[in-house]
Scaffold this active site. Structure first.
Site, PDB file in Angstrom:
ATOM      1  N   ASN A  71       0.824  -1.201   0.000  1.00  0.00           N
ATOM      2  CA  ASN A  71       0.000   0.000   0.000  1.00  0.00           C
ATOM      3  C   ASN A  71       0.871   1.270   0.000  1.00  0.00           C
ATOM      4  OD1 ASN A  71      -2.458   1.608   0.334  1.00  0.00           O
ATOM      5  ND2 ASN A  71      -3.379  -0.295   1.036  1.00  0.00           N
ATOM      6  N   HIS A  97       3.512  -0.220  -2.577  1.00  0.00           N
ATOM      7  CA  HIS A  97       3.829  -1.650  -2.688  1.00  0.00           C
ATOM      8  C   HIS A  97       5.329  -1.944  -2.778  1.00  0.00           C
ATOM      9  CE1 HIS A  97      -0.357  -2.416  -2.820  1.00  0.00           C
ATOM     10  NE2 HIS A  97      -0.565  -2.365  -4.113  1.00  0.00           N
ATOM     11  N   HIS A 172      -1.924 -10.010  -3.576  1.00  0.00           N
ATOM     12  CA  HIS A 172      -2.643  -9.051  -4.411  1.00  0.00           C
ATOM     13  C   HIS A 172      -3.432  -9.708  -5.557  1.00  0.00           C
ATOM     14  CE1 HIS A 172      -3.472  -5.206  -6.319  1.00  0.00           C
ATOM     15  NE2 HIS A 172      -2.786  -4.569  -5.401  1.00  0.00           N
ATOM     16  N   TYR A 174      -6.350 -10.633  -8.000  1.00  0.00           N
ATOM     17  CA  TYR A 174      -7.615 -10.063  -8.483  1.00  0.00           C
ATOM     18  C   TYR A 174      -8.548 -11.239  -8.758  1.00  0.00           C
ATOM     19  CZ  TYR A 174      -5.263  -5.599  -9.804  1.00  0.00           C
ATOM     20  OH  TYR A 174      -4.583  -4.410  -9.832  1.00  0.00           O
ATOM     21  N   GLU A 304      -6.843  -7.597  -0.042  1.00  0.00           N
ATOM     22  CA  GLU A 304      -5.451  -7.625   0.409  1.00  0.00           C
ATOM     23  C   GLU A 304      -5.425  -7.465   1.924  1.00  0.00           C
ATOM     24  OE1 GLU A 304      -3.478  -4.407  -1.902  1.00  0.00           O
ATOM     25  OE2 GLU A 304      -5.374  -4.406  -2.950  1.00  0.00           O
TER      26      GLU A 304
END
Ligand SMILES: *[C@@H]1O[C@H](CO)[C@@H](O)[C@H](O)[C@H]1NC(C)=O
Ligand SMILES: *[C@@H]1O[C@H](CO)[C@@H](O)[C@H](O)[C@H]1NC(C)=O
Length: 339
Positions: A71, A97, A172, A174, A304
């Site tokens: 982040n 990140h 991470h 998706y 996350e």
């Protein structure tokens, strides 16, 4: 330690129900295939067609582990033990990140590769003192295991060698439970066991406030369709939720339950992390993915689990500092089912 000039490799964990393809490049989940309510298989994670494309930097963090600190860190600056540190500013004005060459871009060393019913693999990486501006060397391991026919577990550990540092890793992936090429995730429903979230400034950094979700479009304490109020939150969700009301199971809290209505696929996520960044793929645009699928805005959603973003600069957030002799430990449990 893995030689960073070598070619990345692929490893498969397959127990007959879950098939996961992983790479030692960034500890990345390249594909994850699970059945739907009729037994039909689909790959439910976004990704690219070859490892070369990941190495060319074309992946918006698809499937990888991000670190040393996930982040945003505001302006890439923080002070630890009286010393000021400046990190790589890879997403101006912030560091995101882990910087330009975060853990997601590194080749990790693969070990303990076990196939079959309880398939498992461990990836190791040693981050040097000063890498991307971070203090102190850190040894990191990440182990993916298929712990039952329908469950995948990820255990992440990091140990500072001789200097205090900040550590906050996140996975991470998706997700699109309808299949990676099935369109957007706005019709998925989600429940998040969070009564609070951390609002952000114009650069997506938490302001430091911890605010109740009740009576806001951020409230997912009861199952709700993701698309139902997404238009009220700007580009979409990209916020840290405070995991403060989930059931516990073997030391892990219930984070989220995600459901895709037409396939019936359900993902339950459990973790010991204090927060979860709920991200609805707001910045994904025309990414050519696996099987030449084109991923657009909201093509996938990320959950996350992590410490709170920019925690090092927010004394009221749980600390992400790890002292020498201490250990960072973060577990995620992904349970797949159908309804
Ligand atoms: C997998 O783990 C289960 C539960 O611990 C155990 O009963 C089983 O024998 C293991 N299978 C293999 C092939 O090691
Ligand atoms: C969303 O899900 C509902 C419930 O299953 C279904 O009736 C509807 O057709 C879906 N809409 C889209 C755009 O997929």
């Amino acid at each position: 330690m893995a030689d960073q000039t070598q070619k990345p490799e692929l490893f498969e964990l397959n127990n007959g129900t879950i098939q996961v393809l992983l790479s030692n490049l960034g500890c990345t989940i390249i594909s994850l295939v699970v059945p739907d309510k009729d037994g039909k298989l689909a790959d439910v994670v976004l990704g690219l067609d070859s490892l070369d494309l990941y190495q060319e930097g074309l992946s918006p963090y698809f499937g990888c582990i991000v670190g040393r600190v996930a982040n945003r860190i505001k302006d890439g600056k923080f002070t630890l033990d009286g010393q000021e540190y400046s990190l790589s500013i890879n997403r101006p004005p912030n560091s995101l990140h882990g910087g330009h060459q975060g853990f997601d871009k590194k080749l990790w060393e693969a070990s303990n590769y076990i196939r079959g019913e309880n398939a498992s693999i461990t990836f190791k990486y040693r981050s040097a003192d000063g890498e991307e501006g971070y203090p102190g060397a850190v040894s990191v391991t990440a182990t993916y295991t298929l712990t039952s026919s329908t469950t995948m577990r990820l255990d992440m550990e990091a140990i500072p060698e001789n200097k205090a540092t900040i550590i906050n890793l996140a996975q991470h992936t998706y997700w699109n439970l309808g299949g990676h090429s099935s369109g957007n995730i706005l019709n998925h429903s989600i429940q998040l066991w969070a009564n609070h979230f951390t609002p952000v400034d114009e650069n997506t950094v938490p302001t430091g406030e911890i605010v109740p979700v009740k009576d806001t479009p951020f409230d997912f304490t009861a199952e709700k369709t993701i698309g139902s109020s997404i238009n009220e939150v700007g580009m979409g969700y990209d916020h840290n939720y405070v995991l403060d009301c989930g059931d516990e199971k073997s030391g892990l809290k219930h984070v989220a339950k995600v459901k895709e209505p037409s396939s019936g696929r359900v993902l339950d996520l459990w973790s010991n992390a204090p927060g979860v960044q709920f991200y609805t793929g707001n910045y994904v645009k025309d990414v050519v993915g696996k099987e030449r699928a084109v991923y657009g805005k909201h093509a996938g959603l990320c959950l996350e689990t992590q410490g709170f973003p920019n925690a090092v600069n927010q004394p009221n957030f749980p600390s992400v500092v790890v002292q020498p002799g201490g250990k960072y430990q973060h577990t995620m449990l992904f349970e797949f089912s159908v309804e």
